[in-house]
Design a protein around this motif. Sequence first.
Motif, PDB file in Angstrom:
ATOM      1  N   LEU A 261       0.822  -1.208   0.000  1.00 45.46           N
ATOM      2  CA  LEU A 261       0.000   0.000   0.000  1.00 45.46           C
ATOM      3  C   LEU A 261       0.852   1.252   0.000  1.00 45.46           C
ATOM      4  O   LEU A 261       0.413   2.317  -0.398  1.00 45.46           O
ATOM      5  CB  LEU A 261      -0.885   0.013   1.239  1.00 45.46           C
ATOM      6  CG  LEU A 261      -2.362  -0.200   1.026  1.00 45.46           C
ATOM      7  CD1 LEU A 261      -3.084  -0.073   2.324  1.00 45.46           C
ATOM      8  CD2 LEU A 261      -2.930   0.758   0.015  1.00 45.46           C
ATOM      9  N   SER A 262       2.103   1.128   0.438  1.00 46.72           N
ATOM     10  CA  SER A 262       2.945   2.315   0.476  1.00 46.72           C
ATOM     11  C   SER A 262       3.519   2.621  -0.902  1.00 46.72           C
ATOM     12  O   SER A 262       4.180   3.621  -1.097  1.00 46.72           O
ATOM     13  CB  SER A 262       4.064   2.115   1.488  1.00 46.72           C
ATOM     14  OG  SER A 262       4.612   0.831   1.328  1.00 46.72           O
ATOM     15  N   GLY A 263       3.226   1.767  -1.866  1.00 47.95           N
ATOM     16  CA  GLY A 263       3.641   2.053  -3.228  1.00 47.95           C
ATOM     17  C   GLY A 263       4.997   1.501  -3.584  1.00 47.95           C
ATOM     18  O   GLY A 263       5.794   1.144  -2.732  1.00 47.95           O
ATOM     19  N   PRO A 320      12.655   3.048   6.108  1.00 49.98           N
ATOM     20  CA  PRO A 320      13.340   3.155   7.394  1.00 49.98           C
ATOM     21  C   PRO A 320      12.563   3.989   8.410  1.00 49.98           C
ATOM     22  O   PRO A 320      12.747   3.815   9.613  1.00 49.98           O
ATOM     23  CB  PRO A 320      14.669   3.811   7.038  1.00 49.98           C
ATOM     24  CG  PRO A 320      14.504   4.348   5.664  1.00 49.98           C
ATOM     25  CD  PRO A 320      13.461   3.526   5.007  1.00 49.98           C
ATOM     26  N   THR A 321      11.706   4.890   7.949  1.00 47.69           N
ATOM     27  CA  THR A 321      11.001   5.761   8.894  1.00 47.69           C
ATOM     28  C   THR A 321       9.768   5.100   9.476  1.00 47.69           C
ATOM     29  O   THR A 321       9.262   5.533  10.481  1.00 47.69           O
ATOM     30  CB  THR A 321      10.586   7.076   8.217  1.00 47.69           C
ATOM     31  OG1 THR A 321       9.845   6.728   7.044  1.00 47.69           O
ATOM     32  CG2 THR A 321      11.751   7.922   7.872  1.00 47.69           C
ATOM     33  N   ALA A 322       9.266   4.068   8.790  1.00 43.16           N
ATOM     34  CA  ALA A 322       7.979   3.506   9.225  1.00 43.16           C
ATOM     35  C   ALA A 322       8.087   2.811  10.578  1.00 43.16           C
ATOM     36  O   ALA A 322       9.123   2.281  10.914  1.00 43.16           O
ATOM     37  CB  ALA A 322       7.460   2.531   8.192  1.00 43.16           C
TER      38      ALA A 322
ATOM     39  N   LEU B 103       1.751  -3.300  15.277  1.00 44.45           N
ATOM     40  CA  LEU B 103       2.187  -4.000  14.073  1.00 44.45           C
ATOM     41  C   LEU B 103       2.672  -3.047  12.997  1.00 44.45           C
ATOM     42  O   LEU B 103       3.193  -3.466  11.977  1.00 44.45           O
ATOM     43  CB  LEU B 103       1.042  -4.855  13.531  1.00 44.45           C
ATOM     44  CG  LEU B 103       0.776  -6.139  14.306  1.00 44.45           C
ATOM     45  CD1 LEU B 103      -0.525  -6.769  13.862  1.00 44.45           C
ATOM     46  CD2 LEU B 103       1.912  -7.120  14.098  1.00 44.45           C
ATOM     47  N   LYS B 104       2.439  -1.745  13.202  1.00 43.62           N
ATOM     48  CA  LYS B 104       2.869  -0.708  12.273  1.00 43.62           C
ATOM     49  C   LYS B 104       2.271  -0.897  10.881  1.00 43.62           C
ATOM     50  O   LYS B 104       2.950  -0.728   9.866  1.00 43.62           O
ATOM     51  CB  LYS B 104       4.393  -0.658  12.162  1.00 43.62           C
ATOM     52  CG  LYS B 104       5.074  -0.444  13.499  1.00 43.62           C
ATOM     53  CD  LYS B 104       6.229   0.507  13.367  1.00 43.62           C
ATOM     54  CE  LYS B 104       7.015   0.699  14.649  1.00 43.62           C
ATOM     55  NZ  LYS B 104       6.252   0.671  15.876  1.00 43.62           N
ATOM     56  N   LEU B 105       1.010  -1.300  10.856  1.00 46.27           N
ATOM     57  CA  LEU B 105       0.300  -1.322   9.574  1.00 46.27           C
ATOM     58  C   LEU B 105      -0.037   0.114   9.228  1.00 46.27           C
ATOM     59  O   LEU B 105      -0.084   0.980  10.091  1.00 46.27           O
ATOM     60  CB  LEU B 105      -0.994  -2.113   9.704  1.00 46.27           C
ATOM     61  CG  LEU B 105      -0.893  -3.614   9.885  1.00 46.27           C
ATOM     62  CD1 LEU B 105      -2.288  -4.210   9.916  1.00 46.27           C
ATOM     63  CD2 LEU B 105      -0.112  -4.231   8.750  1.00 46.27           C
ATOM     64  N   GLN B 106      -0.299   0.332   7.945  1.00 43.34           N
ATOM     65  CA  GLN B 106      -0.731   1.679   7.582  1.00 43.34           C
ATOM     66  C   GLN B 106      -2.108   1.929   8.173  1.00 43.34           C
ATOM     67  O   GLN B 106      -2.988   1.072   8.057  1.00 43.34           O
ATOM     68  CB  GLN B 106      -0.816   1.793   6.076  1.00 43.34           C
ATOM     69  CG  GLN B 106       0.542   1.775   5.443  1.00 43.34           C
ATOM     70  CD  GLN B 106       0.466   2.312   4.057  1.00 43.34           C
ATOM     71  OE1 GLN B 106       0.108   3.458   3.853  1.00 43.34           O
ATOM     72  NE2 GLN B 106       0.752   1.476   3.102  1.00 43.34           N
ATOM     73  N   PRO B 107      -2.308   3.107   8.785  1.00 37.07           N
ATOM     74  CA  PRO B 107      -3.572   3.367   9.478  1.00 37.07           C
ATOM     75  C   PRO B 107      -4.796   3.080   8.613  1.00 37.07           C
ATOM     76  O   PRO B 107      -5.748   2.479   9.083  1.00 37.07           O
ATOM     77  CB  PRO B 107      -3.486   4.851   9.818  1.00 37.07           C
ATOM     78  CG  PRO B 107      -2.038   5.129   9.907  1.00 37.07           C
ATOM     79  CD  PRO B 107      -1.358   4.207   8.949  1.00 37.07           C
TER      80      PRO B 107
END
Lengths: 322, 322
Positions: A261-263, A320-322, B103-107
């Motif tokens: 989803l982040s592309g 790296p920022t996620a 889990l650091k999924l995208q919101p």
Amino acid sequence: MNRWLHHPAFSAQVTVALLLLLLIAGGIRYPGFAAPQVMLNLLIDNAYLLVLAVGMSLVILSGGIDLSVGAVLALSTTVAAWLLQQAQWSAPAVMVVVLAGGALFGMLQGALIHFFRLQPFIVTLAGMFLARGLCYVISVDSITISEASFVEISQTQWSVPGGFVSPSAVIAVVVLGVGIWLAHRSPFGRAVYALGGNEQSALMMGLPVGRTKLLVYGFSGFCAALAGLLFGFYMLSGYGLHAQGAELDAIAAVVIGGTMLSGGYGYVAGALSGVLVLGVIQTLIAFDGTLSSWWTKIVIGALLFLFCVVQRLLSRPVSPTA
Amino acid sequence: MLLIVDAICLPGFWHLEIKDGHLYGPLIDILNRAAPLMLASLGMSLVIATRGIDVSVGAVVAIAATVAAMLVNAGQPMTVAYAAALGAALLCGAWNGVLVAGLKLQPIIATLILMVAGRGLAQLLADGQILTVYQPSFFVLGGGYWLGLPISLWVVAAVAVTTTTLLRKTALGLFVQAVGLNPVASRLAGLRTGTLIFGTYVFAATCAGLAGLMIASNIKSADANNAGLLLELDAILAVTLGGASLAGGKYHLAGSLVGALIIQTLTTTIYSLGVPPEINMVVKAMVVFLLCILQSSELQPMARRALQAIRPTKRPPPGGPR
């Protein structure tokens, strides 16, 4: 082994494996489930979703999102139905107008996103409101399509080994092919991946960032309009409530198919496996007959959760920022 | 920026308020109807401030409403029903929070899971039925009055004041902003970003749960299928209208409340004018596009360039004023 587990393609492979598992389980549990026509029906019934998902794939690969596709689909059916029934246009003219309209709608959203640096989420959300609203401006009620060539297309069955397919299913497969070619073989596709990977870098490499963004959203709008036509063939009506929530199904299909989803990472072909997973779940529930419709939602939610977690835990860090 | 936001919000607000004199519904009615949206927007403000987004608000509304209606119908005291409903909402928020912060999924994808499955869960609980409540004490929250004002408004005011005080008087507000502006930097600076983000999702879901209770109490039933449908989009809209940036780091609680009021006033105005209600989607879309463009940082240089392009060719007419 470890290397394979951490390869980014792993989640896409998990999807295909799970799809096969679902099919085998269904075949064992329910007699008649593994019939070729049931498999072909998966494609026929979900043709519109596959087309939406192909458009959505490219948008998500470019690092954006398009929430307007379901509404554009509904708008296309409404416009097509109105033009055919009320304005008495010929079917080819209607198709051209609807497809061009969808592409234009998408490109306008792309223009807003690019030139004003707005968030794709909010722009396409507003686009969704706009398109759904326009449906009701045209007609509050469902318009039945009785135009001869539309009816003919909807009733056409082409026989293939093991059963038959509808023209819609063939169109959807062709769109999938075009999508795969665009994403993986054309310069445009490379620009899309680069944009999704890192917009700043793409810009510095001299890639046409603005044009790519406009085209990506234009392509998604075109796909949504085409999906609208396919949906129109399927339902033979135009209505503002058609395909509610289809944008989320399309996003889910793309994500399940293994696209980030982040592309910047994924396969357009994953859209097919994602759509088929959603379709198989629904077919399983239909074959079971004892499960209520809300179980469909819960199971889809659970599967989405499973895939996101698998993706998150097994694949490389997104950034790296996620 | 704040000035621009005020300039955008206030004239619209005044404009519509003057118009209200001609409408059938008094201003209080609009306020009362806007109460659930205002609550949802308060929660959404904080989530958006941390760079997140919560699309599960509508599903949480449905769950809370269903749980409350079920327990009231089962003869449980009101406090138990309310506590259980809010507890359920809290759990939903915790679930979202774990997915996003843990889990650091995208919101958007993390909350999408609950958005899809949550409504299914609510339907499962209600067995697909609309639960009608006949217990009069249940109607107080949505339809009762205290000191001449609807109780729902007092609730909104209480939540808003508590939240504002908490954010202003403690460093919490600053922390939330810091996380939104730069999650990495704030983590390095020693902030417990995970806990903070988790907290915002719990807060958002609890607000949504309260909104769900209010809606159920107002319509005297819980409809798992339709309660809070599209409420999340309206809430996001309200927050954006209120001048918050979807990119995080900026929020105005009061702005969000005003945004919610604008949306409700818009809706009520359109209803009262006898225009087909669905058209308000088109209007809403236009307002969002306009506001986004006005808020866009690209607009000012763009306008300056446009002015410079015009100026050399623009000659003052001879004898004309200046």
